[in-house]
Structures are given as C-alpha cells and as structure tokens.
Design an enzyme around this catalytic site. Structure first.
Site, PDB file in Angstrom:
ATOM      1  N   GLY A 204      39.259  40.336  42.052  1.00  0.00           N
ATOM      2  CA  GLY A 204      40.232  39.567  42.513  1.00  0.00           C
ATOM      3  C   GLY A 204      40.985  39.930  43.662  1.00  0.00           C
TER       4      GLY A 204
ATOM      5  CG  ASN B 251      37.838  39.546  48.901  1.00  0.00           C
ATOM      6  OD1 ASN B 251      37.939  39.415  50.105  1.00  0.00           O
ATOM      7  ND2 ASN B 251      37.039  40.517  48.522  1.00  0.00           N
TER       8      ASN B 251
ATOM      9  CE  LYS C 134      21.242  29.795  35.700  1.00  0.00           C
ATOM     10  NZ  LYS C 134      20.304  30.262  36.501  1.00  0.00           N
TER      11      LYS C 134
ATOM     12  CG  MET D 279      30.165  38.715  40.543  1.00  0.00           C
ATOM     13  SD  MET D 279      29.172  38.593  42.208  1.00  0.00           S
ATOM     14  CE  MET D 279      29.976  40.056  42.840  1.00  0.00           C
TER      15      MET D 279
ATOM     16  CG  ASN E 205      29.892  34.070  48.794  1.00  0.00           C
ATOM     17  OD1 ASN E 205      30.685  34.189  47.917  1.00  0.00           O
ATOM     18  ND2 ASN E 205      28.597  34.460  48.954  1.00  0.00           N
TER      19      ASN E 205
ATOM     20  CG  HIS F 248      27.056  39.485  50.377  1.00  0.00           C
ATOM     21  ND1 HIS F 248      26.807  39.410  48.815  1.00  0.00           N
ATOM     22  CD2 HIS F 248      26.140  40.167  50.839  1.00  0.00           C
ATOM     23  CE1 HIS F 248      25.812  40.354  48.700  1.00  0.00           C
ATOM     24  NE2 HIS F 248      25.343  40.858  50.009  1.00  0.00           N
TER      25      HIS F 248
END
Ligand code: GAR
Length: 205
Positions: free
Chosen positions: A11, A13, A64, A89, A106, A108
């Site tokens: 965490g 970010n 999911k 993730m 997002n 990356h």
C-alpha cells in the site's frame, strides 16, 4: 467526486494517494479502501488515516463474478464514482469493468505493453532492458492493457541492482499516480480508441 482505492499488499501507492488527498493535490474524497487480503499493510494504512475499509477474501467465494458482484454492491452503497487500483493483484471481471466504464485506473511498474503481470520490475530487470518505467492506464477487461494516461521512463544503469531499480520505480509511482488521479478528477482525460488525450484546462464534472 468520491473514489475507492483497491490494494492487495504494502500500500505505498495508497499512502501516496492518502497524502495527496490530505494536501489537496487530489481534490476528491477517498471514500473506501478495498483489499482482498486481510493481512495487507494497505488496510492498516487506511485505518490509520481514518478511511473506511472493506476486506473480502476470494477463498470465501466460488467464482470471480460473485466476488466482484459483492465489491460492486459495496462501492454503490458508498456512492463511489471511480476506482483506483494500487497494487491490486486480481484481474477484474468484465462484469466489474462494465459497472465503472472508463472509471477505473491502474498503475503498473513497467513501460506497457512490456512486462505485464505481477512482477513487472523484476521481469524488466532480468530481461536486461536499458530503459524501464511506470505506466498509469485506464483499465479494461484484459490485464495491464487499457489506454495509457501517463508514462515515465527510467534508465537502468550498469551499477543498478533489482533493489535500486525497485526503489527508483516506486519513487516515480508515488509522484505520478496522484497527478494522474487529479487529471481524472479534473475531467482532463479523453479516451479516443487506444489513446488518451490530456486536456490543458480542467473540465470539472
Ligand atoms: C506497485 O509497484 C504497482 O505498480 C504494482 O504493484 C506494486 C504495489 O506496491 N502493480 C502491478 O504490478 C499491477 N500489475 P504498493 O502496494 O506498495 O503500492
């Protein structure tokens, strides 16, 4: 505007975003931090900052979509306008993405489309690239794939180690992610196919 941050791990970010909301660099309310990992440091950081948290673990679900459905219910209850993935993730289902069209971003730790996946920094470093970097992008149903908002490159020097590159990448992330979130908040991002145009002037919603 009210947003939610999703994080599975450390965490850092999330912390940069919490700090940017506090200083006013991000002019939106961080209404909910979601984690799929009850042991994540991200949840602790959110609690310490007095932000509402929700943790659901996938092992309690059979598929999911039902997992994502429960998250969406919570986001709607909290009147969340957009979602910021920060080290989350799990791949979002198409169902989830449809619920927040063009409203999920997002970060990356590589120059996409190279080195997608869960260990972008290590994969780039061991591949031997001379330049790597950070990408902030809109999320679609594919992993690390949607239209790119911001990218910043980083040269890999001969004396760099995996650890030094990780440190430099995280520094870039913590600087550019709050900027990208605020661009979104100001309505300055226009998606045209795969391209994102960043408008000069704020267009508040
Ligand atoms: C960050 O480096 C982020 O870019 C990466 O996970 C890390 C989370 O660190 N995300 C991905 O790899 C997404 N495919 P943090 O929990 O300290 O913010």
């Amino acid at each position: 505007m009210k947003f939610s941050v999703f994080a599975s791990g450390n965490g850092t970010n999330l912390q940069a975003i919490i700090d940017a909301v506090k200083t006013g660099e991000i002019k939106a309310e961080l209404g909910l931090v979601f984690s799929d990992n009850k042991k994540s440091l991200a949840l602790k950081r959110a609690e310490e900052a007095g932000i509402k948290t929700l943790c659901l673990e996938y092992r309690n679900y059979t598929n999911k979509q039902s997992f994502d459905r429960d998250i969406v219910i919570a986001l709607k209850e909290h009147e969340i306008d957009f979602v910021v993935l920060a080290g989350y993730m799990r791949l979002l289902t198409p169902y989830f993405v449809e619920q927040f069209p063009r409203r999920i971003i997002n970060i990356h730790p590589s120059l996409l489309p190279s080195f997608k996946g869960i260990q972008g920094i290590k994969d780039a470093f061991t591949y031997g690239v001379k330049t790597t970097g950070v990408t902030v992008h809109f999320v679609d149903e594919k992993m690390d794939h949607g239209p790119i908002i911001l990218q910043e490159s980083l040269k890999i020097l001969s004396n760099d180690t995996l650890e030094s590159i990780e440190e430099k990448i995280h520094k870039i992330e913590h600087r550019i992610y709050p900027k990208a979130v605020q661009l979104f908040v100001e309505g300055r991002l226009r998606i045209k196919g795969r391209k994102v145009i960043v408008l000069d002037e704020p267009q508040f919603f």
